[in-house]
Design an enzyme around this catalytic site. Structure first.
Site, short mmCIF file in Angstrom:
data_model
loop_
_atom_site.label_atom_id
_atom_site.label_comp_id
_atom_site.label_asym_id
_atom_site.label_seq_id
_atom_site.Cartn_x
_atom_site.Cartn_y
_atom_site.Cartn_z
N THR A 158 0.72 -1.02 0.08
CA THR A 158 0.37 -0.04 0.05
C THR A 158 0.89 1.06 0.11
OG1 THR A 158 -0.11 -0.17 2.28
CG2 THR A 158 -1.89 -0.92 0.99
N LYS A 184 3.94 -7.07 3.50
CA LYS A 184 3.73 -5.48 3.17
C LYS A 184 3.59 -5.04 4.67
CE LYS A 184 0.26 -3.46 3.14
NZ LYS A 184 -0.56 -3.03 3.84
N THR A 195 -2.36 -3.91 9.60
CA THR A 195 -2.16 -3.65 8.20
C THR A 195 -0.98 -4.19 7.73
OG1 THR A 195 -2.88 -1.42 8.58
CG2 THR A 195 -2.23 -1.95 6.32
N GLU A 281 5.80 4.46 7.77
CA GLU A 281 5.54 5.56 7.02
C GLU A 281 6.58 6.61 7.36
OE1 GLU A 281 1.45 5.58 7.73
OE2 GLU A 281 0.94 4.56 5.49
N ASN A 403 0.10 10.68 6.25
CA ASN A 403 -0.99 10.14 7.10
C ASN A 403 -2.16 11.42 7.06
OD1 ASN A 403 -1.03 7.65 7.72
ND2 ASN A 403 1.00 8.09 8.73
N THR A 408 -7.65 12.24 1.04
CA THR A 408 -8.05 13.30 0.09
C THR A 408 -7.04 14.25 -0.58
OG1 THR A 408 -7.73 14.70 2.22
CG2 THR A 408 -10.06 13.77 1.85
#
Lengths: 408, 408
Positions: A158, A184, A195, A281, A403, A408
């Site tokens: 992802t 992942k 996740t 991340e 994040n 959006t």
């Protein structure tokens, strides 16, 4: 941590889920994601013995439920099919019927029993599975051009920035046994499956019960000891497929080489875990927290998790600030019986706290050490023989950036 | 949350710890910090009944130990003395003797009993208390020019950007009772007291046992329901001083207006808690999580805490991203018995999940709502009558910036 000598475990360069005999894998772009590969699979020539561990999140996604139920029927699977981009989570009855259709269509296409197909999805929550894309993917599963373990390793990602895969070999009963894996991770990685998808393959002969036991034991020391931001997701699982294509005598706890297998298996799980933690991340560094001298296993692992999960520790490491007060603080709020006057802390080899009191150390040396890409924080509780290791990453501007704008 | 009518509780504009009768407060710069005021005190004309709650961190700082022991002797204090810049934590025997000296010198200067002095420190861990500066501060405690509740509210701050203080009045037995308070927060604010100091004053007559009970009960619903980054520190405490200068009949649970007092007291604690949450390191928004319909108090508060502590929720709010999947995920990993099919979520008035399934809503409207300075996330578990509220803030670039360079 696993202590390994090259003699025992041979690491296959660029190893992957297809390194063991009898496995193939592939992936392609079906249009769920803009350009990235978003659909992948692993296939075994024969039904493989399977073991699985799953998220503890109350909200379990539809594919996870379908997979769990199918596996429980005869503990075998032959094909794993995965999509990224949409998690098929919080999708109600539609989500269940989509997951079941994804399973059925795959079974038909690959000519395997429906119950021998595991399905997995990862991505946005609350969005229905785009079945047109899924059907496109399944239709392409017999097309040789999409076959490549690298495609599979890419298709399951992802927000990850790199693929995660590896493989090792050991001798069991004179046979060369291979264990491979792909995973992942990225954000939301936490103890208790988050996740995180991980698929492990092996050509060893092993019974289901022993495989499940090995997976559970090893997961507690590897996948459950990594954290990126403390969140844990609705979709996460680790599956192991053992297709028995080698000729070793059945592996179980009474096999004389059980520990050799376990060690190699753990080596793969630990390797994938570290790859996941390092690619958290926005991360720039892998942090390893080693807790020793604990009075119990529980204390060792809870203290390690408290330190690796501390946002203040994570930002200090990002800033290469040898601020051991934050490590001590995290040890203190781990809710474990720790004697403050016994706790010693070192940053790599640099002692900063000894038996609860600060050590005079060269701050510049500390700063320099923390500028490494892998940083070890060692906490000795001086209170017993137990130890644990946890892995994580630093907390950076980029974590916030990624994040604050995921959707959006 | 406290439901308040103006009739019952009168809010004093710019109220502070000296709003109740018989309290004075001051602060000055002694040189522990570069330029900011770093030393402050509250003094009551007479020994006040006291109640306290303390950090649960295993590593309790020296001043906290000294204060706790002194208070336990006769449940009275007359003077609180506080420094910021250095926490006097992890400082061993030297730290204890420094805290005791700080207490003794203050008692001598203010002409009060040593056991009636509470000491508090906040700032860096592992650094000895700079006693020369502390002595300078104590020497100045009788100098009127330093007297000002604003000086006190400033002197206790660390990385906070604004002072936190308030006061309210209620009628009890026809007497006007005042309750004031000042607090410091910023990073490391978490349930269970975390780098948080809060001092509350009142001129009500109240017995010790009831005051302690009120503080414990209220702390669980206010100070323990705020989080900035999930860390909890070694120095944190809330102290309440009641000097009894009004003529109400002794407040306790059988007093007919006990609930009026409790409500006003909780109003102050909640107000300070929200001020702390809103001023979390780098924060741009106050987040309020309201959990309703829980099967137990425990479930309500644990679910609220899980959502308010989620880094993914916090960054989504920073980015004004109506990503309700992250809220649902946090509800799911709260380790509480929650039925996924019953959970409803709204962002302010905008319903986004109903009974476990996504609601079609206008994403732009959601985004617009999240751009407010105060954001309410409402989670209805539809499973019982219990509810809880937690407060926190968004996770921003500035949080990382502040904490990657706190020391060096």
């Amino acid at each position: 941590m696993v202590a390994v000598t090259d003699k025992e475990i041979h690491i296959i360069k660029n190893g992957n889920v297809t390194s063991p005999h009898g496995f193939s894998a592939g992936g392609l772009h079906t249009g769920i994601r803009k350009t990235k590969l978003d659909f992948g699979w692993i296939h075994s020539d024969n039904p493989a013995t399977v073991a699985g561990v799953y998220t503890l999140n109350t909200f379990q996604a539809a594919p996870l439920k379908v997979t769990k139920e199918s596996i429980e029927k005869d503990n075998k699977i032959q094909t794993v099919v995965v999509n990224s981009g949409v998690a098929n989570s919080c999708t109600g009855k539609q989500g269940m019927s989509d997951a079941l259709e994804m399973q059925k269509l795959t079974a038909d296409k690959m000519n395997v029993s429906t119950d021998h197909v595991a399905v997995a999805s990862t991505g946005l929550i609350g969005v229905p599975l785009p079945m047109d894309n899924i059907r496109t993917g399944i239709e392409a599963m017999t097309n040789r051009e999409h076959y490549s373990p690298a495609n599979f390793a890419t298709a399951i990602l992802t927000t990850d920035t790199v693929t995660k895969h590896m493989a090792v070999q050991i001798e069991i009963d004179g046979e060369t046994i291979t264990i491979g894996g792909a995973a992942k991770g990225s954000g939301m990685i936490d103890p208790n499956m988050a996740t995180m998808l991980s698929f492990i393959t092996t050509d060893a002969v092993i019974d289901h019960e022993s495989l499940q036991k090995a997976l559970k034991h090893t997961t507690n020391q590897t996948f459950n000891m990594i954290t990126v931001d403390g969140d844990s997701s609705t979709n996460d699982m680790v599956l192991v497929m053992a297709n028995g294509q080698q000729n070793n005598s059945v592996l179980n706890e009474s096999h004389p080489q059980w520990n050799d297998f376990l060690q190699a298996f753990q080596y793969v799980c630990e390797g994938l875990s570290k790859q996941i933690a390092r690619d958290g991340e926005g991360a720039t560094k892998l942090i390893e927290v080693n807790v020793t001298g604990a009075a119990s296993n529980e204390t060792a692992s809870q203290v390690a998790k408290a330190v690796i999960s501390s946002s203040l520790v994570k930002t200090a490491i990002y800033g290469s600030d040898p601020n051991w007060g934050r490590i001590i603080t995290a040890v203190g709020y781990s809710e474990q019986p720790v004697d403050p006057d016994k706790v010693s802390v070192s940053l790599g080899e640099i002692a900063v706290v000894e038996s609860g009191l600060p050590v005079d150390f060269d701050e510049n040396e500390g700063k320099q050490y923390l500028e490494n890409e892998t940083v070890k924080l060692n906490v000795d509780l001086q209170d017993g023989p137990y130890e644990a290791t946890a892995w994580g990453c630093d907390l950076t501007y980029d974590y916030v950036k990624i994040n604050a704008s995921y959707r959006t």
